[in-house]
Design an enzyme around this catalytic site. Structure first.
Site, short mmCIF file in Angstrom:
data_model
loop_
_atom_site.label_atom_id
_atom_site.label_comp_id
_atom_site.label_asym_id
_atom_site.label_seq_id
_atom_site.Cartn_x
_atom_site.Cartn_y
_atom_site.Cartn_z
N SER A 206 68.38 20.03 47.62
CA SER A 206 68.00 21.40 47.93
C SER A 206 67.88 21.58 49.43
O SER A 206 67.30 20.75 50.12
CB SER A 206 66.67 21.75 47.26
OG SER A 206 66.19 22.99 47.72
N SER A 207 68.42 22.69 49.94
CA SER A 207 68.37 22.93 51.38
C SER A 207 67.11 23.70 51.80
O SER A 207 66.90 23.92 52.98
CB SER A 207 69.61 23.73 51.81
OG SER A 207 69.64 24.98 51.15
N CYS A 208 66.30 24.13 50.85
CA CYS A 208 65.13 24.93 51.19
C CYS A 208 64.05 24.07 51.85
O CYS A 208 63.48 23.19 51.22
CB CYS A 208 64.55 25.59 49.93
SG CYS A 208 65.71 26.71 49.11
N GLY A 209 63.82 24.31 53.11
CA GLY A 209 62.76 23.60 53.81
C GLY A 209 63.07 22.15 54.11
O GLY A 209 62.18 21.39 54.44
N VAL A 210 64.32 21.75 53.99
CA VAL A 210 64.69 20.35 54.23
C VAL A 210 65.38 20.26 55.58
O VAL A 210 66.27 21.05 55.89
CB VAL A 210 65.63 19.83 53.12
CG1 VAL A 210 66.03 18.39 53.40
CG2 VAL A 210 64.94 19.93 51.78
#
Length: 297
Positions: A123-127
């Site tokens: 997941s790219s959210c917040g990474v």
């Protein structure tokens, strides 16, 4: 049917304004509809929804296969028993073509629990960028090795050939394209979609289903910019060279550098920038034999 006979362009009446006057005319818009990818395993009680993406109908089965391959869920095409549209009688007839079921073979070594782990780690959210790169490393994607070279003249001509084959773009002006070229500049395959990632997944899904991967003998060209996601997909498919019409991102360059991919951006108007892998590009030196300094866009 694989969505190939479904309309990819919608006709409508618009007001066309020029200066202070307008007229009515017919226009075409690229069709955009949701597509749900479902995974069906013999030991599952019901299909598992993997992803919903907004796409242009057409080559839907390739899109599903390409997504599952480039996201690391499927390793080989032999894992797939068949791919179909939804046949659930409770689903409205037209909507069935917006749901694709990918059936796995019973002997496939697959753990449904890996899906939750997979989408958590990718997941790219917040990474951050470092974590995104690590998500590719843990999948044991090998560094790409290809010792062939390409003359700069081949790169100069690719954009024009890609544009010439964009059938729906020519009608609507609203689709991205992904093309597969030989090192001699011959266009072997092209896929279009409203989403540039989908266009790449369709193209790589075609190669995956045709057992052509790894794609170590050619060039991937995209009509827009080169993002981290596109470079990740290229790395998984073993693509040694990616050419983008627009700019790459900083993280796209990091992926290219780490996995041995030649990355080219701004490939248009008889020019391009090389961001990684210059050894694969044949460039003639300036007449004076001295380096020419110029501002890089």
């Amino acid at each position: 049917m694989d969505g190939s006979v479904r309309s990819r362009a919608s006709r409508l009446r618009v007001q066309s304004v020029k200066g202070d006057t307008f007229r009515y005319r017919q226009d075409l818009l690229a069709v955009e509809e949701p597509m749900e990818i479902r995974l069906v395993f013999p030991r599952m009680e019901e299909p598992v929804s993997i992803s919903v993406t907004m796409r242009t109908p057409g080559n839907d089965f390739e899109l599903a296969a390409g997504f599952l391959f480039t996201e690391g869920i499927l390793k080989t095409p032999e894992a797939i028993h068949r791919i179909t549209y939804c046949t659930d009688p409770e689903v409205d007839g037209e909507q069935r073509y917006n749901i694709v079921n990918v059936f796995l073979r019973s002997e496939t070594d697959f753990d449904p629990a890996q899906l939750k782990r997979h989408f958590y780690t990718t997941s790219s959210c917040g990474v951050c960028g470092k974590a995104s790169l690590e998500a590719i490393r843990v999948r044991n994607v090998p560094k790409i090795r290809a010792d062939w070279t390409v003359p700069a003249s081949v790169i100069h001509g690719m954009g024009e050939r890609l544009r010439a084959e964009q059938d729906v773009f020519e009608k609507t002006g609203g689709l991205h394209a992904a093309g597969w070229f030989t090192p001699r500049g011959e266009l072997l395959a092209i896929r279009e979609d409203v989403g540039r990632h989908n266009a790449v997944d369709k193209l790589l899904g075609y190669a995956f289903l045709e057992r052509k991967c790894p794609l170590s003998d050619g060039i991937l060209m995209v009509s827009g910019r080169a993002s981290f996601e596109i470079m990740q997909k290229a790395a998984v498919a073993g693509v040694p060279m990616v050419v983008a019409v627009s700019a790459p991102s900083s993280l796209a360059r990091e992926v290219a550098r780490e996995f041995g991919i030649t990355l080219i951006g701004f490939a248009r108007d008889n020019r391009f920038n090389i961001y990684t892998g210059t050894e694969r590009i044949q460039i003639s030196p300036p007449p004076s034999g001295k380096a020419v300094s110029s501002k890089i866009r």
